[in-house]
Design an enzyme around this catalytic site. Sequence first.
Site, mmCIF file in Angstrom:
data_model
loop_
_atom_site.group_PDB
_atom_site.id
_atom_site.type_symbol
_atom_site.label_atom_id
_atom_site.label_comp_id
_atom_site.label_asym_id
_atom_site.label_seq_id
_atom_site.Cartn_x
_atom_site.Cartn_y
_atom_site.Cartn_z
ATOM 1 N N TYR A 157 -1.268 -5.695 -7.817
ATOM 2 C CA TYR A 157 -1.364 -5.005 -6.521
ATOM 3 C C TYR A 157 -0.169 -5.336 -5.623
ATOM 4 O O TYR A 157 0.220 -4.510 -4.798
ATOM 5 C CB TYR A 157 -2.717 -5.293 -5.842
ATOM 6 C CG TYR A 157 -3.845 -4.624 -6.597
ATOM 7 C CD1 TYR A 157 -4.085 -3.262 -6.450
ATOM 8 C CD2 TYR A 157 -4.610 -5.330 -7.518
ATOM 9 C CE1 TYR A 157 -5.077 -2.624 -7.191
ATOM 10 C CE2 TYR A 157 -5.612 -4.698 -8.257
ATOM 11 C CZ TYR A 157 -5.833 -3.350 -8.096
ATOM 12 O OH TYR A 157 -6.804 -2.719 -8.840
ATOM 13 N N GLN A 162 -9.034 9.374 -3.090
ATOM 14 C CA GLN A 162 -9.283 8.253 -4.011
ATOM 15 C C GLN A 162 -8.048 7.358 -4.067
ATOM 16 O O GLN A 162 -8.071 6.314 -4.709
ATOM 17 C CB GLN A 162 -9.553 8.786 -5.423
ATOM 18 C CG GLN A 162 -10.829 9.583 -5.561
ATOM 19 C CD GLN A 162 -10.975 10.113 -6.980
ATOM 20 O OE1 GLN A 162 -11.171 9.360 -7.918
ATOM 21 N NE2 GLN A 162 -10.875 11.409 -7.135
ATOM 22 N N ASN A 163 -6.979 7.824 -3.439
ATOM 23 C CA ASN A 163 -5.722 7.080 -3.542
ATOM 24 C C ASN A 163 -5.731 5.858 -2.639
ATOM 25 O O ASN A 163 -6.312 5.865 -1.553
ATOM 26 C CB ASN A 163 -4.541 7.986 -3.193
ATOM 27 C CG ASN A 163 -4.396 9.090 -4.212
ATOM 28 O OD1 ASN A 163 -4.938 8.999 -5.301
ATOM 29 N ND2 ASN A 163 -3.678 10.134 -3.852
ATOM 30 N N ASP A 193 -2.755 4.472 -1.858
ATOM 31 C CA ASP A 193 -1.479 4.479 -1.130
ATOM 32 C C ASP A 193 -1.724 5.014 0.287
ATOM 33 O O ASP A 193 -2.843 5.403 0.637
ATOM 34 C CB ASP A 193 -0.428 5.305 -1.899
ATOM 35 C CG ASP A 193 -0.807 6.783 -2.023
ATOM 36 O OD1 ASP A 193 -1.071 7.422 -0.983
ATOM 37 O OD2 ASP A 193 -0.835 7.304 -3.165
ATOM 38 N N HIS A 237 -11.540 4.482 -2.164
ATOM 39 C CA HIS A 237 -11.347 3.350 -3.078
ATOM 40 C C HIS A 237 -10.485 2.237 -2.485
ATOM 41 O O HIS A 237 -9.919 1.448 -3.233
ATOM 42 C CB HIS A 237 -10.737 3.856 -4.399
ATOM 43 C CG HIS A 237 -11.675 4.736 -5.176
ATOM 44 N ND1 HIS A 237 -11.275 5.568 -6.187
ATOM 45 C CD2 HIS A 237 -13.021 4.889 -5.066
ATOM 46 C CE1 HIS A 237 -12.340 6.209 -6.673
ATOM 47 N NE2 HIS A 237 -13.398 5.827 -6.005
ATOM 48 N N GLY A 250 -5.443 17.181 -7.736
ATOM 49 C CA GLY A 250 -4.921 16.108 -8.567
ATOM 50 C C GLY A 250 -5.883 15.002 -8.911
ATOM 51 O O GLY A 250 -5.548 13.825 -8.802
ATOM 52 N N THR A 251 -7.070 15.384 -9.353
ATOM 53 C CA THR A 251 -7.997 14.353 -9.832
ATOM 54 C C THR A 251 -8.617 14.801 -11.146
ATOM 55 O O THR A 251 -8.898 15.974 -11.332
ATOM 56 C CB THR A 251 -9.102 14.013 -8.800
ATOM 57 O OG1 THR A 251 -10.103 13.220 -9.448
ATOM 58 C CG2 THR A 251 -9.746 15.235 -8.197
HETATM 59 N N1 LIG Z 1 -1.608 6.918 -5.790
HETATM 60 C C1 LIG Z 1 -2.672 6.115 -5.949
HETATM 61 O O1 LIG Z 1 -3.187 5.571 -4.973
HETATM 62 C C2 LIG Z 1 -3.262 5.883 -7.336
HETATM 63 C C3 LIG Z 1 -2.490 6.031 -8.476
HETATM 64 C C4 LIG Z 1 -3.111 5.804 -9.737
HETATM 65 C C5 LIG Z 1 -4.459 5.464 -9.810
HETATM 66 N N2 LIG Z 1 -5.181 5.350 -8.666
HETATM 67 C C6 LIG Z 1 -6.647 5.028 -8.755
HETATM 68 O O2 LIG Z 1 -7.127 5.367 -10.025
HETATM 69 C C7 LIG Z 1 -8.206 6.334 -10.003
HETATM 70 C C8 LIG Z 1 -7.670 7.583 -10.646
HETATM 71 O O3 LIG Z 1 -8.546 8.686 -10.673
HETATM 72 P P1 LIG Z 1 -7.910 10.101 -10.296
HETATM 73 O O4 LIG Z 1 -8.879 11.158 -10.730
HETATM 74 O O5 LIG Z 1 -7.460 10.062 -8.882
HETATM 75 O O6 LIG Z 1 -6.580 10.194 -11.176
HETATM 76 P P2 LIG Z 1 -6.353 10.349 -12.719
HETATM 77 O O7 LIG Z 1 -5.128 9.595 -13.044
HETATM 78 O O8 LIG Z 1 -7.585 10.108 -13.492
HETATM 79 O O9 LIG Z 1 -6.034 11.923 -12.870
HETATM 80 C C9 LIG Z 1 -4.849 12.459 -12.324
HETATM 81 C C10 LIG Z 1 -4.979 13.975 -12.228
HETATM 82 O O10 LIG Z 1 -3.830 14.440 -11.548
HETATM 83 C C11 LIG Z 1 -3.309 15.563 -12.219
HETATM 84 N N3 LIG Z 1 -1.891 15.636 -11.897
HETATM 85 C C12 LIG Z 1 -0.836 15.041 -12.520
HETATM 86 N N4 LIG Z 1 0.320 15.353 -11.902
HETATM 87 C C13 LIG Z 1 -0.020 16.153 -10.853
HETATM 88 C C14 LIG Z 1 0.730 16.782 -9.824
HETATM 89 N N5 LIG Z 1 2.067 16.659 -9.738
HETATM 90 N N6 LIG Z 1 0.063 17.529 -8.917
HETATM 91 C C15 LIG Z 1 -1.293 17.657 -8.980
HETATM 92 N N7 LIG Z 1 -2.048 17.094 -9.933
HETATM 93 C C16 LIG Z 1 -1.408 16.344 -10.848
HETATM 94 C C17 LIG Z 1 -3.641 15.340 -13.682
HETATM 95 O O11 LIG Z 1 -3.673 16.573 -14.388
HETATM 96 C C18 LIG Z 1 -5.018 14.659 -13.604
HETATM 97 O O12 LIG Z 1 -6.056 15.643 -13.609
HETATM 98 C C19 LIG Z 1 -8.565 6.508 -8.562
HETATM 99 O O13 LIG Z 1 -9.741 5.836 -8.344
HETATM 100 C C20 LIG Z 1 -7.449 5.846 -7.761
HETATM 101 O O14 LIG Z 1 -7.965 4.935 -6.804
HETATM 102 C C21 LIG Z 1 -4.615 5.543 -7.430
#
Ligand SMILES: NC(=O)c1ccc[n+]([C@@H]2O[C@H](COP(=O)([O-])OP(=O)(O)OC[C@H]3O[C@@H](n4cnc5c(N)ncnc54)[C@H](O)[C@@H]3O)[C@@H](O)[C@H]2O)c1
Length: 228
Positions: A53, A86-87, A89, A104, A169-170
């Site tokens: 982290y 869910q991000n 950041d 989250h 994007g989830t």
């Molecule tokens: N940025 C962050 O804060 C971050 C990054 C990675 C993981 N996480 C954590 O991990 C978990 C991940 O679950 P999730 O469902 O958010 O992510 P995930 O990684 O499971 O899924 C990512 C989704 O984003 C899509 N994607 C990829 N590139 C894209 C783009 N340029 N534009 C739009 N969509 C795009 C993919 O097709 C996929 O469906 C969350 O709980 C989160 O807290 C957070």
Amino acid sequence: MKNLVVLTGAGMSAESGIATFRDADGLWEGHDVMEVASPEGFYNNPELVLEFYNQRRAQLKIVKPNQGHFILQKLEGNFKVHIVTQNVDDLHERAGSNSVLHLHGELRKVRSTKNEQLVYDWQEDLVLGDLCEEKAQLRPHIVWFGEAVPMIDQAIELVAKADILVIIGTSMQVYPAAGLVNHVKNDIPIYFIDPNPSIKETDFNKLILIKEEASKGLATLVNRLFHT
Ligand SMILES: NC(=O)c1ccc[n+]([C@@H]2O[C@H](COP(=O)([O-])OP(=O)(O)OC[C@H]3O[C@@H](n4cnc5c(N)ncnc54)[C@H](O)[C@@H]3O)[C@@H](O)[C@H]2O)c1
């Protein structure tokens, strides 16, 4: 003004250079998620988890909000916009969005391992020996797998009031976040922006798929909202 509720996942930040995790075969920056995102992982190897982290927090100093984050901010001129993310950041906030609920947790916060009400802003590295005011070790303010999601009731309330729902994007794999979509009022339009969507148009009433990356997909959404 209509209520526009936006659910964002890791794909929202992908164009800013933050890796998603299912696109990388279920690894989060090269790690098994249970290693870095579970209470057991922290218990087994706290140094590794804190360092993981720390790296994510340090990355925030390099990355910037992308066009998609800014489009969402601009929509506040025409809608009451509430973002449920869910991000972990802070890119929505840095783009100027005024209502952002982090389901989250947040990289820029830490909390006590003894009393979860003790939450602190934190910009730098967190190491073993960094203690809360009750002298207990601090940990990242992140909801790990298997932990309760304290903000879920507030998120459900927002989703239930939505006149338009936008999901971006989830992979819809992480619950209870993925279940939020089931709390919408009947017959509101649901837009799903994702280049590789995990749900089909037939899964929900009035679901409109926009199979594009977040920034392009949001530009398409704006066109549809204002020109149809
Ligand atoms: N940025 C962050 O804060 C971050 C990054 C990675 C993981 N996480 C954590 O991990 C978990 C991940 O679950 P999730 O469902 O958010 O992510 P995930 O990684 O499971 O899924 C990512 C989704 O984003 C899509 N994607 C990829 N590139 C894209 C783009 N340029 N534009 C739009 N969509 C795009 C993919 O097709 C996929 O469906 C969350 O709980 C989160 O807290 C957070």
